[in-house]
Design a protein around this motif. Structure first.
Motif, PDB file in Angstrom:
ATOM      1  N   PHE A  53       1.024  -1.198   0.018  1.00  0.00           N
ATOM      2  CA  PHE A  53       0.301   0.080   0.168  1.00  0.00           C
ATOM      3  C   PHE A  53       0.774   1.099   0.065  1.00  0.00           C
ATOM      4  O   PHE A  53       1.816   1.302   0.914  1.00  0.00           O
ATOM      5  CB  PHE A  53      -0.808   0.208   1.172  1.00  0.00           C
ATOM      6  CG  PHE A  53      -1.939  -1.147   1.494  1.00  0.00           C
ATOM      7  CD1 PHE A  53      -2.589  -1.563   0.095  1.00  0.00           C
ATOM      8  CD2 PHE A  53      -2.414  -1.632   2.473  1.00  0.00           C
ATOM      9  CE1 PHE A  53      -3.362  -2.598   0.219  1.00  0.00           C
ATOM     10  CE2 PHE A  53      -3.110  -2.580   2.803  1.00  0.00           C
ATOM     11  CZ  PHE A  53      -3.788  -3.036   1.392  1.00  0.00           C
ATOM     12  N   ASP A  54       0.466   2.267  -0.833  1.00  0.00           N
ATOM     13  CA  ASP A  54       1.218   3.502  -0.926  1.00  0.00           C
ATOM     14  C   ASP A  54       0.800   4.306   0.034  1.00  0.00           C
ATOM     15  O   ASP A  54       0.116   5.284  -0.359  1.00  0.00           O
ATOM     16  CB  ASP A  54       1.469   4.054  -2.338  1.00  0.00           C
ATOM     17  CG  ASP A  54       2.048   5.109  -2.495  1.00  0.00           C
ATOM     18  OD1 ASP A  54       2.749   5.710  -1.461  1.00  0.00           O
ATOM     19  OD2 ASP A  54       1.992   5.651  -3.435  1.00  0.00           O
ATOM     20  N   ALA A  55       0.840   4.240   1.289  1.00  0.00           N
ATOM     21  CA  ALA A  55       0.091   4.970   2.249  1.00  0.00           C
ATOM     22  C   ALA A  55       0.529   6.508   2.316  1.00  0.00           C
ATOM     23  O   ALA A  55      -0.271   7.309   2.373  1.00  0.00           O
ATOM     24  CB  ALA A  55       0.557   4.430   3.835  1.00  0.00           C
ATOM     25  N   LEU A 261     -10.522   1.768  -0.059  1.00  0.00           N
ATOM     26  CA  LEU A 261     -11.149   3.013  -0.727  1.00  0.00           C
ATOM     27  C   LEU A 261     -12.504   2.457  -1.209  1.00  0.00           C
ATOM     28  O   LEU A 261     -13.514   3.384  -1.458  1.00  0.00           O
ATOM     29  CB  LEU A 261     -10.467   3.275  -1.929  1.00  0.00           C
ATOM     30  CG  LEU A 261      -8.998   4.017  -1.928  1.00  0.00           C
ATOM     31  CD1 LEU A 261      -8.246   4.283  -3.249  1.00  0.00           C
ATOM     32  CD2 LEU A 261      -9.127   5.339  -1.040  1.00  0.00           C
ATOM     33  N   ARG A 262     -12.827   1.113  -1.523  1.00  0.00           N
ATOM     34  CA  ARG A 262     -14.092   0.606  -1.989  1.00  0.00           C
ATOM     35  C   ARG A 262     -14.476   1.209  -3.277  1.00  0.00           C
ATOM     36  O   ARG A 262     -15.636   1.707  -3.228  1.00  0.00           O
ATOM     37  CB  ARG A 262     -15.012   0.825  -0.957  1.00  0.00           C
ATOM     38  CG  ARG A 262     -14.785   0.031   0.446  1.00  0.00           C
ATOM     39  CD  ARG A 262     -14.528  -1.381   0.488  1.00  0.00           C
ATOM     40  NE  ARG A 262     -15.207  -2.189  -0.214  1.00  0.00           N
ATOM     41  CZ  ARG A 262     -14.915  -3.087  -1.034  1.00  0.00           C
ATOM     42  NH1 ARG A 262     -13.616  -3.169  -1.570  1.00  0.00           N
ATOM     43  NH2 ARG A 262     -15.793  -3.925  -1.426  1.00  0.00           N
ATOM     44  N   ILE A 263     -13.463   1.427  -4.437  1.00  0.00           N
ATOM     45  CA  ILE A 263     -13.594   1.914  -5.500  1.00  0.00           C
ATOM     46  C   ILE A 263     -13.888   0.890  -6.806  1.00  0.00           C
ATOM     47  O   ILE A 263     -12.519   0.413  -6.737  1.00  0.00           O
ATOM     48  CB  ILE A 263     -12.812   3.125  -5.805  1.00  0.00           C
ATOM     49  CG1 ILE A 263     -12.737   4.153  -4.846  1.00  0.00           C
ATOM     50  CG2 ILE A 263     -12.852   3.689  -7.219  1.00  0.00           C
ATOM     51  CD1 ILE A 263     -13.781   5.067  -4.804  1.00  0.00           C
TER      52      ILE A 263
ATOM     53  N   ALA B  72      -4.626  -0.952   8.737  1.00  0.00           N
ATOM     54  CA  ALA B  72      -6.037  -1.294   8.887  1.00  0.00           C
ATOM     55  C   ALA B  72      -6.996  -0.172   8.074  1.00  0.00           C
ATOM     56  O   ALA B  72      -8.163  -0.565   7.624  1.00  0.00           O
ATOM     57  CB  ALA B  72      -6.284  -1.217  10.378  1.00  0.00           C
ATOM     58  N   SER B  73      -6.406   0.889   7.765  1.00  0.00           N
ATOM     59  CA  SER B  73      -7.300   1.866   7.100  1.00  0.00           C
ATOM     60  C   SER B  73      -7.192   1.703   5.563  1.00  0.00           C
ATOM     61  O   SER B  73      -7.742   2.410   4.769  1.00  0.00           O
ATOM     62  CB  SER B  73      -6.522   3.330   7.235  1.00  0.00           C
ATOM     63  OG  SER B  73      -6.763   3.668   8.722  1.00  0.00           O
ATOM     64  N   LEU B  74      -6.268   0.759   5.135  1.00  0.00           N
ATOM     65  CA  LEU B  74      -6.192   0.693   3.493  1.00  0.00           C
ATOM     66  C   LEU B  74      -6.676  -0.852   3.032  1.00  0.00           C
ATOM     67  O   LEU B  74      -6.934  -1.102   2.060  1.00  0.00           O
ATOM     68  CB  LEU B  74      -4.698   0.751   3.107  1.00  0.00           C
ATOM     69  CG  LEU B  74      -4.551   2.379   3.188  1.00  0.00           C
ATOM     70  CD1 LEU B  74      -2.955   2.577   3.024  1.00  0.00           C
ATOM     71  CD2 LEU B  74      -5.399   3.316   2.243  1.00  0.00           C
ATOM     72  N   SER B 288     -16.124   1.350   3.819  1.00  0.00           N
ATOM     73  CA  SER B 288     -14.688   1.651   3.431  1.00  0.00           C
ATOM     74  C   SER B 288     -13.951   1.867   4.846  1.00  0.00           C
ATOM     75  O   SER B 288     -14.463   2.619   5.666  1.00  0.00           O
ATOM     76  CB  SER B 288     -14.688   3.095   2.696  1.00  0.00           C
ATOM     77  OG  SER B 288     -13.345   3.823   2.991  1.00  0.00           O
ATOM     78  N   PRO B 289     -12.967   0.955   5.193  1.00  0.00           N
ATOM     79  CA  PRO B 289     -12.574   1.109   6.321  1.00  0.00           C
ATOM     80  C   PRO B 289     -11.751   2.370   6.557  1.00  0.00           C
ATOM     81  O   PRO B 289     -11.509   2.860   7.671  1.00  0.00           O
ATOM     82  CB  PRO B 289     -11.307  -0.289   6.420  1.00  0.00           C
ATOM     83  CG  PRO B 289     -12.064  -0.939   5.441  1.00  0.00           C
ATOM     84  CD  PRO B 289     -12.722  -0.251   4.431  1.00  0.00           C
TER      85      PRO B 289
END
Lengths: 425, 425
Positions: A53-55, A261-263, B72-74, B288-289
């Motif tokens: 992931f590219d946080a 992101l749920r995209i 967790a956010s991604l 979306s988390p």
């Protein structure tokens, strides 16, 4: 914290829709409790690697969205999606060789929602829907809840078997004609197969002849490990049929940017797209405009392509490790096709003798004891075809690291020896 | 950019589910094209004021989520929701006098999804569902697509008329018993009414007697303009029925934090909640988390309460301006109840004579010409009861500023004069 399935009386249970009287959850999500065991290694999930992931890039995109477009990033949006994201996704499609405009495209809350909306708009109870099997369990569950009649289409090491499909359609055994065919042509879940161009063309020709729509679900197409790449079924449909293209294309940023992101998105003809947008109004009004604007800024930032390249290299190395490890640990007793992309290996164990169902249960129990998880094959078959799963399993190399994969396959090898020795365990 | 309703032939139109053969979109979203006219003032939308979004606080929350909990956010999350958000929402419920634990609560993609999941899990085609009317259009549309039999329950200036409901239930004219009753007891949309405690208790008693569930939709309850506050129907149900509480509570951060987070939630008994979580797996897998973690950090930041106080003060001032303006511009010709909270005024024009339907059309046309928008009342009635709407309209004071409201009501006054003079226009 999950929601307990308590046996206590429910004040609403007499009111449930019969479809939900005794519902079964996702067979993959039911593995979650095992995941939390100390030291457990998982080849089960379809989760991308969190290390990819590219946080930082996403945090910059979030800051830009909230500083530059605060009003649009925090308000309700159109059900069709935010224009900047639709533009960025149309460009992403173009980079995949797919011709479209932002207006051909509906943004959805993950591609799972896109399929759910399509099924709402097209499938009435009892309508037949063709599905390549083994298939993604949430697809099967969506169709079950829609009361569709799921008709299995066989697959082989090249994906959906179009010759078998042609025979099935020629001798169609059901009263109603099929509405849809669902396929993941690029690095399928769980098969890991890549459908050859010739089969894509044959599939479109069959859809045209028999009047059904094709749902091309493409979350993995960009996660390629070599130069092998086939034209999309959507573009094949455009080339063969022009504006009468029977193909609906679904994709997602979940596997290449971040699931959270749920995209997702859908490309379809205008009348179908408009109906899906109307169905979306009652599903969730709109996909999070904040997530959409973060995604749009991220796609515009120039970080997507190098990040994708990094993901491909890392997943290729993990796939290599898993294939070599399986060969070392199980040798002739396991068969699988080395995938050219995606996240999954579909493997079949080859015992010399024994009851496959009993062995399958014994293997899973032994694997849990050894500290390794996979998804047993039956999760990917309609309930009435679960026996076909035999000793198949889905193994994912996406989330574990190479050392974890090496250890996981050793455990799997030990579990197999244990299961073969005492299959009733 | 919306998706055009082209008349061109569609390659999939022969495949549509009959429910979607000729679908109608949201009557409110159909007003969107007028909104873009230069100088148009809108009292139509149910959008919160963008000036009340705490963009800075949300940006800080996003940065914290992506720096402290990037993984967790991604990543994908549990269908039930992220634990930190469920904990924060349980605390928010406690501050509203509602007793619950994080495990009683399902996070949804806006409360629209919560209602959609409930309807999936409970309502089979043909099942009767009680709805207070006038009602939120997306509720009516969800029920229509579920092929529910919508049974209207009348309302008055105090909200749902429980005596009328008791009479309706005593002489129930339908073969099947009602499954659900939908109500917005706090500052209803569109009525703006606050249901008295005595009616809440009567409603629970009727649900208990007749075996239906109550859906208490509460997006506006915290947007109060004075000390008037009634116990939630959910808590009333707990007090009357204990673990046999027939009430399902829905709420949302859309009106108090930001719609674009798409964060809603549901409180319900464990068996119902588990089924809604299973239905959510096929709807969108999880909310979306990233949005969930942003919301959780925001709720923990201490900024929610002062921001809410600011919103209440601002909306109260706008409500005042709209009420005074309507009285000044239309005097005895308009009737409405001054709301004690929320975002809406439900107003009824009182012509001395004339055909109400023709006048309604003429008024809308004149209002567009004058440069002001509202939602004509019929959007809030089931199709077979649209005539009841008469000359009602929903006016929202949430998004426009006080000077814009003052100008908008003057235009509305002129439009009314114009419509009364030439109702055929």
């Amino acid at each position: 914290m999950s929601i307990a399935n308590t046996g206590s009386p429910s004040p609403t249970s007499h009111l449930f829709n019969p479809l939900f009287a005794q519902p079964e959850g996702s067979p993959i999500r039911e593995l979650f409790p095992y995941l939390s065991r100390p030291g457990m290694l998982s080849l089960a999930g379809g989760y991308p690697s969190p290390g990819l992931f590219d946080a930082e890039g996403l945090q910059q995109a979030a800051t830009t969205a909230l500083q530059q477009d605060a009003a649009a990033s925090l308000q309700y949006g159109a059900s069709e999606g935010q224009l900047p994201l639709r533009e960025a996704l149309a460009e992403l499609c173009a980079s995949r060789g797919i011709t479209c405009t932002p207006g051909d495209l509906l943004v959805t809350t993950g591609s799972q929602q896109a399929f759910d909306l399509l099924v709402k708009v097209m499938v009435a109870p009892g309508d037949p829907v063709l599905v390549e099997v083994p298939a993604y369990p949430a697809t099967l569950q969506t169709l079950k809840l829609a009361q569709a009649q799921v008709v299995s289409v066989p697959t082989d090491e090249h994906g959906l078997d179009t010759e078998a499909l042609a025979r099935l359609l020629a001798q169609w055994p059901h009263a109603r004609r099929p509405k849809l065919l669902y396929t993941v042509p690029n690095f399928s879940n769980p098969g890991g197969t890549l459908l050859p161009a010739s089969r894509r063309a044959a599939l479109v020709a069959l859809a045209r002849e028999h009047g059904f729509a094709i749902v091309e679900d493409d979350p993995y197409g960009e996660l390629r490990f070599d130069d092998r790449c086939e034209p999309s079924v959507y573009e094949t449909g455009l080339a063969q049929c022009g504006s009468a293209n029977p193909v609906v294309y679904l994709s997602s940023l979940s596997k290449t940017v971040a699931p959270a992101l749920r995209i997702g998105w859908m490309l379809a003809d205008a009348q179908l797209l408009r109906r899906c947008a109307i169905a979306k109004q009652t599903a969730d009004l709109c996909t999070s405009p904040l997530a959409q604007n973060i995604a749009a800024h991220y796609l515009r930032s120039g970080r997507y392509a190098p990040q994708l390249q990094k993901s491909c290299a890392e997943y290729a190395a993990r796939m290599d490790a898993l294939c070599s490890g399986l060969e070392a640990a199980l040798g002739e007793q396991i068969r699988f096709v080395r995938p050219a992309g995606g996240m999954f290996i579909w493997a079949q164990l080859q015992p010399q003798e024994g009851d496959h169902e009993a062995l399958s249960r014994a293997l899973f129990a032994a694997a849990v004891t050894q500290g390794v998880l996979y998804v047993p094959g039956k999760a990917f078959f309609p309930a009435d075809a679960a026996k076909q799963a035999g000793l198949c399993m889905r193994l994912s190399y996406a989330a574990p690291t190479v050392p974890q994969i090496n250890e996981a396959v050793e455990r799997l090898g030990r579990a197999w020896q244990q299961a073969v020795l005492s299959p009733i365990a």
